[in-house]
Motif scaffolding. Structure first.
Motif, PDB file in Angstrom:
ATOM      1  N   ARG A   9      -7.871   1.180  -3.340  1.00  0.00           N
ATOM      2  CA  ARG A   9      -7.515   2.360  -2.748  1.00  0.00           C
ATOM      3  C   ARG A   9      -7.906   2.479  -1.399  1.00  0.00           C
ATOM      4  NH1 ARG A   9      -9.618   6.063  -7.319  1.00  0.00           N
ATOM      5  NH2 ARG A   9      -9.604   4.018  -8.455  1.00  0.00           N
ATOM      6  N   THR A  10      -7.626   3.506  -0.423  1.00  0.00           N
ATOM      7  CA  THR A  10      -8.092   3.944   0.851  1.00  0.00           C
ATOM      8  C   THR A  10      -9.018   4.941   0.467  1.00  0.00           C
ATOM      9  OG1 THR A  10      -6.499   5.376   1.442  1.00  0.00           O
ATOM     10  CG2 THR A  10      -6.151   3.199   2.003  1.00  0.00           C
ATOM     11  N   TYR A  57      -7.355  -1.829   6.008  1.00  0.00           N
ATOM     12  CA  TYR A  57      -6.737  -2.380   4.871  1.00  0.00           C
ATOM     13  C   TYR A  57      -5.903  -3.518   4.980  1.00  0.00           C
ATOM     14  CZ  TYR A  57      -6.036  -1.184  -0.084  1.00  0.00           C
ATOM     15  OH  TYR A  57      -6.307  -1.502  -1.464  1.00  0.00           O
ATOM     16  N   LEU A 114       0.833  -1.182   0.088  1.00  0.00           N
ATOM     17  CA  LEU A 114      -0.178  -0.093   0.069  1.00  0.00           C
ATOM     18  C   LEU A 114       0.819   1.286  -0.109  1.00  0.00           C
ATOM     19  CD1 LEU A 114      -2.966   1.295   0.331  1.00  0.00           C
ATOM     20  CD2 LEU A 114      -2.675   1.311   2.715  1.00  0.00           C
ATOM     21  N   THR A 166       1.683   4.976   0.246  1.00  0.00           N
ATOM     22  CA  THR A 166       0.902   6.131   0.719  1.00  0.00           C
ATOM     23  C   THR A 166       1.502   7.393   0.878  1.00  0.00           C
ATOM     24  OG1 THR A 166       1.829   5.576   3.148  1.00  0.00           O
ATOM     25  CG2 THR A 166      -0.103   4.442   2.515  1.00  0.00           C
ATOM     26  N   LEU A 216      -7.545   3.574   8.952  1.00  0.00           N
ATOM     27  CA  LEU A 216      -7.443   3.259   7.489  1.00  0.00           C
ATOM     28  C   LEU A 216      -6.632   2.371   7.134  1.00  0.00           C
ATOM     29  CD1 LEU A 216      -7.546   7.293   6.583  1.00  0.00           C
ATOM     30  CD2 LEU A 216      -9.578   5.450   6.338  1.00  0.00           C
ATOM     31  N   VAL A 217      -5.500   2.413   7.764  1.00  0.00           N
ATOM     32  CA  VAL A 217      -4.360   1.404   7.298  1.00  0.00           C
ATOM     33  C   VAL A 217      -4.682  -0.011   7.945  1.00  0.00           C
ATOM     34  CG1 VAL A 217      -1.952   0.794   7.514  1.00  0.00           C
ATOM     35  CG2 VAL A 217      -2.712   3.080   6.961  1.00  0.00           C
TER      36      VAL A 217
END
Length: 231
Positions: A92-93, A120, A39, A41, A116-117
Motif C-alpha cells: 500500500r501507499t 510506486y 494500484l 486508489t 506517491l504514485v
C-alpha cells in the motif's frame, strides 16, 4: 415481508450500466497475475461527528425527548479530514492527509501523483496500472499530461462504480475502527493521526482478500446487467 432500510446506491443511467457491464465482462477472467499490477486508489472524507441512524434506545412512552434518549449530532460534522490512499496485492501507499481545502487537479498532481504514485509505479513496472475513478481532478488535462509524460497507464474505469473498487471496503473498516474507539478523536488533528494509524495497522492479507474478490465482483455486475450489487 418485513420493513427494512433501503440499500443506498449511486444513480445509474443506462450509459452507466452499459459501461459497468462492459468493464465487468472484460475483466471477469483476469487472473491474480493481472490484478497484481493494479494500484487501487481513492479519496474519502471522515468526520469527527457521525450519525448513521442505526443507534437504538430503550424508553417509555412520552420519554422521546428525555436527555438520556437523545443522540447529539452536529449536522455539519464538527470538522472533517479528507485522505487519499492506494492499495495493491503487493502493499500500500502511505495514507495522504489532504490539509486545508478540497482536492484540485494541481494538488492531485503535486501531492499525490508525483510523490506517491510515480515512485510506486517505478517499483512495479513494466505492467503497472493506476486505478482511479473519474473525479474531475483525476481526469483534468494537467494530470493526464503528467501520467502520459511519466509513462503511467490508467485503467479505463467505469463511472459510478464504487462497488467495484476494493478500497471502499478499507474506508469502511477504518470508519468502524475509529467509531469503536473508547476515546474518540476530539480534534481534526487527532482524527487525522488516528486514520493514519488505523491505515497502517490493517493487515495486508485483508487487502489481498479484497483484491482477490475482483472476479466475483465483476460477475455480480454482469448478473445485475450493469446495475447495483450488494458490495
Amino acid at each position: 415481508m418485513r420493513a427494512r432500510r433501503p440499500q443506498v446506491g449511486v444513480v445509474l443511467t443506462a450509459q452507466h450500466r452499459a459501461g459497468r457491464f462492459a468493464f465487468a465482462r472484460e475483466h471477469q477472467d483476469w487472473q491474480i497475475r493481472h490484478w497484481r499490477s493494479v494500484l487501487f486508489t481513492d479519496e474519502s472524507r471522515f468526520t469527527l461527528s457521525t450519525c448513521d441512524r442505526c443507534d437504538r434506545v430503550w424508553r417509555r412512552r412520552g420519554e422521546r425527548s428525555a436527555a438520556c434518549n437523545i443522540l447529539q449530532h452536529d449536522r455539519f460534522g464538527g470538522g472533517s479530514v479528507m485522505v487519499w490512499g492506494g492499495i495493491s496485492l503487493g502493499g500500500r501507499t502511505a495514507l495522504h492527509v489532504l490539509a486545508r481545502g478540497g482536492l484540485t487537479a494541481i494538488r492531485y498532481r503535486d501531492e499525490i501523483l508525483r510523490p506517491l504514485v510515480r515512485p510506486y509505479a517505478g517499483a512495479v513496472v513494466p505492467r503497472f496500472l493506476l486505478m482511479q475513478d473519474n473525479a474531475r481532478p483525476h481526469v483534468a488535462g494537467v494530470c493526464q499530461q503528467f501520467l502520459q509524460e511519466e509513462g503511467i497507464d490508467a485503467m479505463d474505469w467505469p463511472a459510478r462504480s464504487p462497488d467495484l473498487n476494493p478500497i471502499e471496503h478499507i474506508w469502511d473498516i477504518m470508519s468502524r475502527s475509529i467509531h469503536q474507539r473508547h476515546v474518540a478523536p476530539q480534534t481534526v488533528q487527532e482524527l487525522a493521526d488516528a486514520l493514519v494509524q488505523v491505515w497502517e495497522e490493517i493487515p495486508q492479507e485483508t487487502i489481498c482478500h479484497l483484491i482477490r474478490s475482483m472476479p466475483r465482483h465483476c460477475r455480480e455486475v454482469i448478473q445485475a446487467r450493469g446495475g447495483h450489487t450488494h458490495y
